[in-house]
Structures are given as structure tokens and as C-alpha cells.
Design a protein around this motif. Structure first.
Motif, PDB file in Angstrom:
ATOM      1  N   ASP A 158      12.087  90.942  68.012  1.00 56.25           N
ATOM      2  CA  ASP A 158      11.028  91.813  68.514  1.00 56.25           C
ATOM      3  C   ASP A 158      11.587  93.164  68.943  1.00 56.25           C
ATOM      4  OD1 ASP A 158       9.415  89.678  68.041  1.00 56.25           O
ATOM      5  OD2 ASP A 158       8.990  89.200  70.138  1.00 56.25           O
ATOM      6  N   LEU A 159      12.817  93.172  69.460  1.00 57.04           N
ATOM      7  CA  LEU A 159      13.517  94.415  69.779  1.00 57.04           C
ATOM      8  C   LEU A 159      14.573  94.641  68.709  1.00 57.04           C
ATOM      9  CD1 LEU A 159      14.187  93.955  73.618  1.00 57.04           C
ATOM     10  CD2 LEU A 159      12.467  95.424  72.575  1.00 57.04           C
ATOM     11  N   THR A 178      14.308  88.716  74.376  1.00 50.37           N
ATOM     12  CA  THR A 178      13.480  89.195  73.274  1.00 50.37           C
ATOM     13  C   THR A 178      12.993  88.008  72.458  1.00 50.37           C
ATOM     14  OG1 THR A 178      13.376  90.660  71.338  1.00 50.37           O
ATOM     15  CG2 THR A 178      15.438  89.496  71.704  1.00 50.37           C
ATOM     16  N   GLY A 179      11.877  88.191  71.781  1.00 53.95           N
ATOM     17  CA  GLY A 179      11.406  87.183  70.855  1.00 53.95           C
ATOM     18  C   GLY A 179      12.120  87.319  69.523  1.00 53.95           C
ATOM     19  N   PHE A 180      12.119  86.253  68.765  1.00 56.94           N
ATOM     20  CA  PHE A 180      12.748  86.300  67.448  1.00 56.94           C
ATOM     21  C   PHE A 180      12.013  85.358  66.502  1.00 56.94           C
ATOM     22  CE2 PHE A 180      14.629  82.538  69.236  1.00 56.94           C
ATOM     23  CZ  PHE A 180      14.883  81.691  68.165  1.00 56.94           C
ATOM     24  N   VAL A 181      12.199  85.589  65.226  1.00 59.23           N
ATOM     25  CA  VAL A 181      11.660  84.719  64.188  1.00 59.23           C
ATOM     26  C   VAL A 181      12.779  84.460  63.188  1.00 59.23           C
ATOM     27  CG1 VAL A 181      10.008  84.457  62.305  1.00 59.23           C
ATOM     28  CG2 VAL A 181       9.310  85.602  64.423  1.00 59.23           C
ATOM     29  N   ARG A 190       9.355  80.674  65.464  1.00 61.09           N
ATOM     30  CA  ARG A 190       9.382  81.738  66.475  1.00 61.09           C
ATOM     31  C   ARG A 190       9.906  81.169  67.784  1.00 61.09           C
ATOM     32  NH1 ARG A 190       7.950  86.504  68.608  1.00 61.09           N
ATOM     33  NH2 ARG A 190       7.419  87.376  66.576  1.00 61.09           N
ATOM     34  N   GLY A 191      10.778  81.936  68.445  1.00 62.37           N
ATOM     35  CA  GLY A 191      11.321  81.518  69.729  1.00 62.37           C
ATOM     36  C   GLY A 191      11.672  82.700  70.606  1.00 62.37           C
ATOM     37  N   ALA A 195      19.926  87.960  74.854  1.00 57.25           N
ATOM     38  CA  ALA A 195      21.004  88.614  74.109  1.00 57.25           C
ATOM     39  C   ALA A 195      21.999  89.225  75.074  1.00 57.25           C
ATOM     40  CB  ALA A 195      20.440  89.685  73.186  1.00 57.25           C
ATOM     41  N   ALA A 196      23.289  88.974  74.836  1.00 53.52           N
ATOM     42  CA  ALA A 196      24.368  89.549  75.647  1.00 53.52           C
ATOM     43  C   ALA A 196      25.404  90.159  74.720  1.00 53.52           C
ATOM     44  CB  ALA A 196      25.011  88.480  76.525  1.00 53.52           C
TER      45      ALA A 196
END
Length: 213
Positions: A158-159, A178-181, A190-191, A195-196
Motif C-alpha cells: 500500500d506504501l 502497511t498493507g500488502f498483497v 491481502r495482509g 516494515a523495518a
């Protein structure tokens, strides 16, 4: 005459960080510890190095200089011994950091994580992952290959990655949610992930830790 030879190097062309003029300035200080007072003249860069070394070792500059003086009593040149000690300390610290800042360290962190996790390049390529992430892919995306979850696996965030790095810079390296696919074939999952920044020198990588679907 070739003017380009005298032109300043662009940052991308430099092999070393630029030297600041003030680092060359000699600075005289009196360092006292116990009943011993020493007047020492060093370039400011070495005083900065001594301060950093003292902070990392939780001691005073005076304690460091005492140890250097005792260890190199036969050299007869305390300032030279201090410079060498600074360079040796920085070299050892750099070697330790290089050993930690590696893909092996990233793999160890991912393996130790009980939740799905993976490492991501700036181009959104999944470089390595742990067993829970592989299990997630196999469970949610049965069309994904069994041998290696990276092949043909599509990832969208998403970012965008540049925005994530910018937020990490701005918030003191606190993880960014952030969301992700992820998708394989005609299947999608989708989850959410945290993030680091990965502990590597170059290139910049992200470690992604999945915490919800």
C-alpha cells in the motif's frame, strides 16, 4: 589545461566521505585523572573519536588516555599513540559492524521470528524469507511453486518502498505498518506487515514481518 581535474568530486563519485576543514584544526586540552595531568594537542577529529570511544565503553577520555599511555610508555610519543589507538578502535568497530551488517544476519533474524517474515529489496523483490512465510504462501496461494516461494510471486505494498524508507528516517527507525498483497497465478492474499530497515550497509533492504491477514 584540463579544468575537470580540478573540479570537486560529486558525492556519488567519492571513495571516502568529504573531510571537514574544522577536523584538521589542532585543539589543546588538559586531561586530568587522579593525580596526573596531561596537556595534549590533537586534531579535532581525534578528540571526536576519543569522545565516541569513551561513550561506547562507558568511561572517560582521561581513562582511555591513561590506558594508552601505560600501554605505549616506550614509544615516547603519546599523541601518536592516541592517533593509532583511535584508528585501531575505529577499524575494529567497523569490522564488527560489517560482520553484523550482512545477509546472514538478516537470515538469522527471519529464522528467529515465529511469524511470517521476509526481506525485500527496493524493487520489491523478495530476497529471502522464513519457514512461516513459506507456509503462509503455500496455504493461501496453492498455485505458488512448492520448492521456492519467490518464483512467480507478485508483491504489492500500500506504501511504496521509497515512502517507507522516508518514514523510517523521519520516525527514528520505528517500524512502519502497511498493507500488502501477494499473488501467484490467479490467487491473491491481502495482509498487514511491519516494515523495518534491514541491518545491511548496501543496498538498502527492508525486513517485513506479517502480523495480520
Amino acid at each position: 589545461m584540463n579544468d575537470s581535474a580540478a573540479s570537486p568530486l560529486a558525492d556519488r563519485d567519492r571513495l571516502l566521505p568529504p573531510l571537514a576543514t574544522e577536523d584538521f584544526g589542532l585543539e589543546f586540552r588538559v586531561v586530568a585523572r587522579g593525580g596526573t595531568r596531561r596537556g595534549i594537542r590533537l586534531e579535532r577529529a581525534f578528540w571526536t573519536s576519543l569522545k565516541q570511544m569513551a561513550e561506547s565503553r562507558k568511561c572517560t577520555i582521561g581513562m582511555l588516555i591513561d590506558e594508552i599511555a601505560e600501554s605505549h610508555a616506550n614509544t615516547g610519543n603519546l599523541t601518536s599513540a592516541i592517533r593509532v589507538a583511535c584508528m585501531r578502535g575505529l577499524a575494529e568497530e567497523n569490522q564488527t559492524l560489517r560482520r553484523l551488517a550482512s545477509i546472514k544476519t538478516i537470515n538469522a533474524i527471519l529464522v528467529a521470528c515465529p511469524s511470517p517474515a521476509f526481506a525485500l529489496s527496493s524493487s520489491k523483490k523478495i530476497l529471502t524469507f522464513n519457514a512461516p512465510f513459506q507456509q503462509l504462501v503455500r496455504r493461501q496461494l496453492p498455485a505458488a511453486p512448492n520448492e521456492d516461494a519467490r518464483h512467480d510471486l507478485k508483491l504489492a505494498l500500500d506504501l511504496n518502498v521509497a515512502d517507507i524508507f522516508a518514514r523510517l528516517d523521519a520516525n527514528g527507525e520505528m517500524p512502519v505498518a502497511t498493507g500488502f498483497v501477494i499473488g501467484a497465478g490467479d490467487r491473491r492474499y491481502r495482509g498487514q506487515l511491519n516494515a523495518a530497515r534491514a541491518p545491511v550497509l548496501e543496498p538498502e533492504l527492508l525486513m517485513a514481518f506479517v502480523f495480520g491477514g
